[in-house]
Design a protein around this motif. Structure first.
Motif, PDB file in Angstrom:
ATOM      1  N   HIS A  34       0.820  -1.212   0.000  1.00  0.00           N
ATOM      2  CA  HIS A  34       0.000   0.000   0.000  1.00  0.00           C
ATOM      3  C   HIS A  34       0.850   1.256   0.000  1.00  0.00           C
ATOM      4  O   HIS A  34       0.415   2.305  -0.499  1.00  0.00           O
ATOM      5  CB  HIS A  34      -0.976  -0.004   1.190  1.00  0.00           C
ATOM      6  N   ASP A  50       1.751   1.743  -3.647  1.00  0.00           N
ATOM      7  CA  ASP A  50       0.573   2.216  -4.385  1.00  0.00           C
ATOM      8  C   ASP A  50       0.241   3.665  -4.047  1.00  0.00           C
ATOM      9  O   ASP A  50      -0.085   4.468  -4.932  1.00  0.00           O
ATOM     10  CB  ASP A  50      -0.627   1.314  -4.087  1.00  0.00           C
ATOM     11  N   GLN A  51       0.313   4.022  -2.777  1.00  0.00           N
ATOM     12  CA  GLN A  51       0.014   5.399  -2.384  1.00  0.00           C
ATOM     13  C   GLN A  51       0.980   6.379  -3.031  1.00  0.00           C
ATOM     14  O   GLN A  51       0.579   7.459  -3.473  1.00  0.00           O
ATOM     15  CB  GLN A  51       0.064   5.526  -0.860  1.00  0.00           C
ATOM     16  N   ALA A  87      -2.702  -2.772  -6.682  1.00  0.00           N
ATOM     17  CA  ALA A  87      -4.151  -2.745  -6.867  1.00  0.00           C
ATOM     18  C   ALA A  87      -4.516  -3.150  -8.291  1.00  0.00           C
ATOM     19  O   ALA A  87      -5.507  -3.864  -8.520  1.00  0.00           O
ATOM     20  CB  ALA A  87      -4.693  -1.344  -6.557  1.00  0.00           C
ATOM     21  N   TYR A 124      -4.329  -7.181  -1.422  1.00  0.00           N
ATOM     22  CA  TYR A 124      -5.208  -6.530  -0.451  1.00  0.00           C
ATOM     23  C   TYR A 124      -6.350  -7.490  -0.121  1.00  0.00           C
ATOM     24  O   TYR A 124      -6.561  -8.494  -0.793  1.00  0.00           O
ATOM     25  CB  TYR A 124      -5.812  -5.248  -1.031  1.00  0.00           C
ATOM     26  N   ARG A 173     -11.192  -2.049  -0.988  1.00  0.00           N
ATOM     27  CA  ARG A 173      -9.776  -2.392  -0.903  1.00  0.00           C
ATOM     28  C   ARG A 173      -9.224  -1.988   0.455  1.00  0.00           C
ATOM     29  O   ARG A 173      -9.312  -0.819   0.842  1.00  0.00           O
ATOM     30  CB  ARG A 173      -9.014  -1.661  -2.013  1.00  0.00           C
ATOM     31  N   VAL A 194      -5.930  -2.755   3.485  1.00  0.00           N
ATOM     32  CA  VAL A 194      -4.643  -3.379   3.804  1.00  0.00           C
ATOM     33  C   VAL A 194      -4.901  -4.624   4.637  1.00  0.00           C
ATOM     34  O   VAL A 194      -5.676  -4.593   5.600  1.00  0.00           O
ATOM     35  CB  VAL A 194      -3.746  -2.387   4.566  1.00  0.00           C
TER      36      VAL A 194
END
Length: 660
Positions: A502, A505-506, A519, A568, A575, A577
């Motif tokens: 995550h 992705d963030q 994702a 995830y 979605r 964590v």
């Protein structure tokens, strides 16, 4: 009727007391210096002639005015400046009417807004697409349009850059009427009706009241789609200013914002993309090639990919023959295709008549013999070498000798598929992206023995579908999947070293990707890549670094969204964590003796951009593609790379553009 010449690109004729001014600056009548000077001279001429009651401004060809000359953006600006010319038109004592013969985009739409009246041809369109180039309108668009059509309609046009058809423009009050016969004659009649009366100047109109709730609702919609791009937020600010500031103050604020954004990293990146698309149309060696006549398109396999390809071809006006393995499969294929068209009707993108016309051009059969008259056959069957080569051998006995065969493979070797046929010179790769009726990109793969006119036909076909066709050579994964694989591999390295999915992705979503890598993998399904990795296991370099975390996820049935768990967890489709994934990652690090470290978002972005650019450099050095900008276009249009960052190759050459 007097013939007048105001500049090399602007001419005029006087008829019945009306000066008809024509802008003729091909290919899109851009508002270059010659056009600006010509319009100024035309105003001078009309002002000096008592017999001239007013002016009609129109465009030569199929475009009214397609916007500014982008080539001038990096040059020192020369007077007369566009805002000054348009302000003079608006303040002119005699009526000025725009006879909008085609697309009025950017400066063209602003020109129409500055006129006292607007008459449009039925095929005309209006748009302010500057946000797509990292800018805002700079010649009064953000101040005149809200006064004319209201806050919501203006922000929708300016904040998204989407164009409006003439009928929609009429409904919101952007234009006065749609011509039913002679456009210039009807515009001249409007000049006559206005002459001697009080002129309606857009900049002098009072802004229509709008509630805070409506402002917030429309604003939220625009900002939600910005994904880190600054131009939509600036457009919002300027449209709001039109509701409160005096017109002259609003113009000054708009111009300063336009000039500031024009020199921004964002605008430079989007100009790069604009010119990259122009360059992609030119393919070395095809200058004299003539595409073959293509009217009937066959699609073998009507699953998700094949049905999307079929719909794209139907939308482009082709006769389409789909083929499945059984009568039941053919019926399901027909239902899938008609279902996509039905959804287009429900969303308003297509009317029922258009759907019925498309279905009248569709046949889905259960026998390959139905393809005997096809000009182009595209296979969209399971991505297995034996399946595809077997199909192409069978097609050799069915289709005409001059028919083109195209493979939609994602990773297989199209040269090997072509070699299985009696005529490898007629085989080409057409790698569509799913859903094929929506995604703009198609990689056109030039195989070792592809004839020049076959490649030219594939390109022409892609363009007619409204796609962005990018030519590449043969390599596993072609351009896009090779670069994406490098992106994924490097992301997995960082996860093994201490980042969490995550966090990766963030960082990439903050950079501007619509969805982070992990994702995306969950959405696509982890089992597909897993099966490919298992097939390649025996040939993998034992000394190459290999991250097994994704394999461990699949081994416990975590295949992504479809199974409710992947990188995830997806409780109720959301979605989230998953601590179980974190625990599995920690266990794998420990097994390899890796001491985890933390990563900043900037480190993540820089490392992933470098991985993509390095793979792009490899593609260039291998001759798989000849232009770095083509790689940028593939990643932007196929994999969600933010256009306002210019693509991985542009970002690598311009390190100041990323990641800040």
């Amino acid at each position: 009727m007097d013939d007048l010449r105001f500049s090399e690109t602007v001419s005029g004729k006087i008829a019945d007391g009306v000066l008809v001014v024509t802008i003729d600056n091909p290919p899109v009548n851009a508002t270059s210096l010659g056009v600006r000077a010509g319009l100024s001279a035309a105003l001078d001429n009309a002002a000096a002639r008592d017999a001239v009651r007013g002016i009609v401004i129109t465009g030569a060809g199929k475009v009214f005015v397609g916007g500014a000359d982008i080539k001038e953006f990096d040059k020192h600006p020369e007077a007369p400046f566009l805002p000054d010319v348009y302000l003079r038109i608006e303040q002119f004592s005699k009526p000025v009417v725009a006879a909008v013969n085609g697309a009025a985009l950017g400066g063209g739409c602003e020109l129409a807004l500055a006129c006292h009246g607007r008459v449009a041809a039925p095929a005309a369109s209006f748009g302010l697409p500057e946000v797509k180039l990292g800018m805002v309108p700079g010649a009064g668009g953000t101040q005149r349009l809200p006064r004319l059509v209201g806050f919501a309609a203006a922000l929708e046009m300016i904040g998204t850059g989407r164009a409006q058809k003439a009928s929609a423009a009429l409904s919101i009050g952007l234009i006065d009427l749609i011509a039913t016969a002679d456009l210039v004659a009807e515009a001249s009649a409007l000049v006559g009706a206005m002459a001697g009366g009080e002129l309606r100047r857009s900049g002098a109109l009072a802004a229509k009241p709008v509630s805070d709730a409506d402002i917030d609702a429309v604003s939220a919609k625009i900002l939600a789609k910005a994904r880190g791009q600054s131009a939509p937020a600036e457009a919002l600010r300027l449209v709001k200013a039109a509701m409160t500031l005096p017109f002259t103050d609003g113009l000054a604020e708009e111009r300063s914002t336009f000039l500031r954004l024009r020199g921004s990293k964002e605008a430079a990146a989007l100009r790069h993309v604009f010119f990259a698309e122009r360059a992609a149309r030119k393919v070395e060696g095809l200058e004299k090639a003539t595409p073959r006549d293509t009217r009937c398109v066959g699609v073998v396999g009507t699953g998700l990919m094949g049905s999307g390809i079929a719909v794209s071809a139907l939308n482009a006006g082709y006769q389409v023959i789909g083929v499945e393995q059984s009568e039941e499969g053919a019926a399901k294929g027909y239902a899938r295709i008609s279902g996509i068209l039905d959804k287009a009707v429900q969303s308003g993108r297509l009317d029922p008549t258009g759907r019925d016309e498309r279905l009248n051009h569709l046949i889905v059969a259960s026998d390959l013999s139905a393809l005997r008259d096809a000009d182009l056959v595209i296979e969209a069957v399971f991505d297995d070498s034996d399946v595809k080569t077997g199909l192409f051998r069978r097609l050799d006995d069915v289709v005409r000798a001059d028919a083109i065969l195209a493979t939609n493979t994602s990773y297989l070797d199209p040269d090997a598929i072509a070699a299985a046929t009696r005529h490898p010179e007629r085989v080409v790769g057409l790698h569509f992206f799913s859903p094929a009726n929506i995604m703009r990109l198609v990689e056109v793969v030039n195989c070792a023995r592809t004839e020049t006119d076959v490649l030219a036909t594939a390109l022409a076909f892609g363009k007619r579908l409204g796609k962005l066709p990018i030519v590449c050579g043969v390599t596993e994964g072609f351009i896009g999947n090779r670069v994406f694989s490098a992106y994924r591999r490097e992301a997995e390295f960082m996860v093994e070293e201490g980042a969490l999915p995550h966090e990766v992705d963030q960082a990439m979503e903050a950079f501007g990707f619509p969805m982070g890598l992990f994702a995306v993998c969950d959405m696509a399904g982890l089992e597909i890549a897993w099966a490919r990795r298992k097939r390649q296991a025996s040939t993998r370099d034992p000394n190459a670094r290999y991250v097994e975390i994704a394999d461990r996820l699949c081994e416990v049935g975590r295949f992504g969204q479809k199974s409710g768990h992947g990188w995830y967890a997806y409780p109720e489709g959301r979605r989230t964590v998953d601590p179980e994934v974190t625990a599995l990652i920690v266990e794998e690090r420990a097994r390899k003796g890796i001491e985890p470290r933390s990563f900043t978002a900037t480190e993540i972005v820089k490392r992933l951009l470098k991985a993509m650019a390095d793979e792009g450099d490899a593609l260039l050095s291998e001759g798989i593609t000849t232009r770095a900008s083509d790689i940028d276009l593939v990643m932007i249009n196929g994999y969600g790379f933010p256009a306002h960052r210019g693509g991985p190759m542009f970002a690598a050459d311009r390190p100041d553009t990323a990641p800040g």
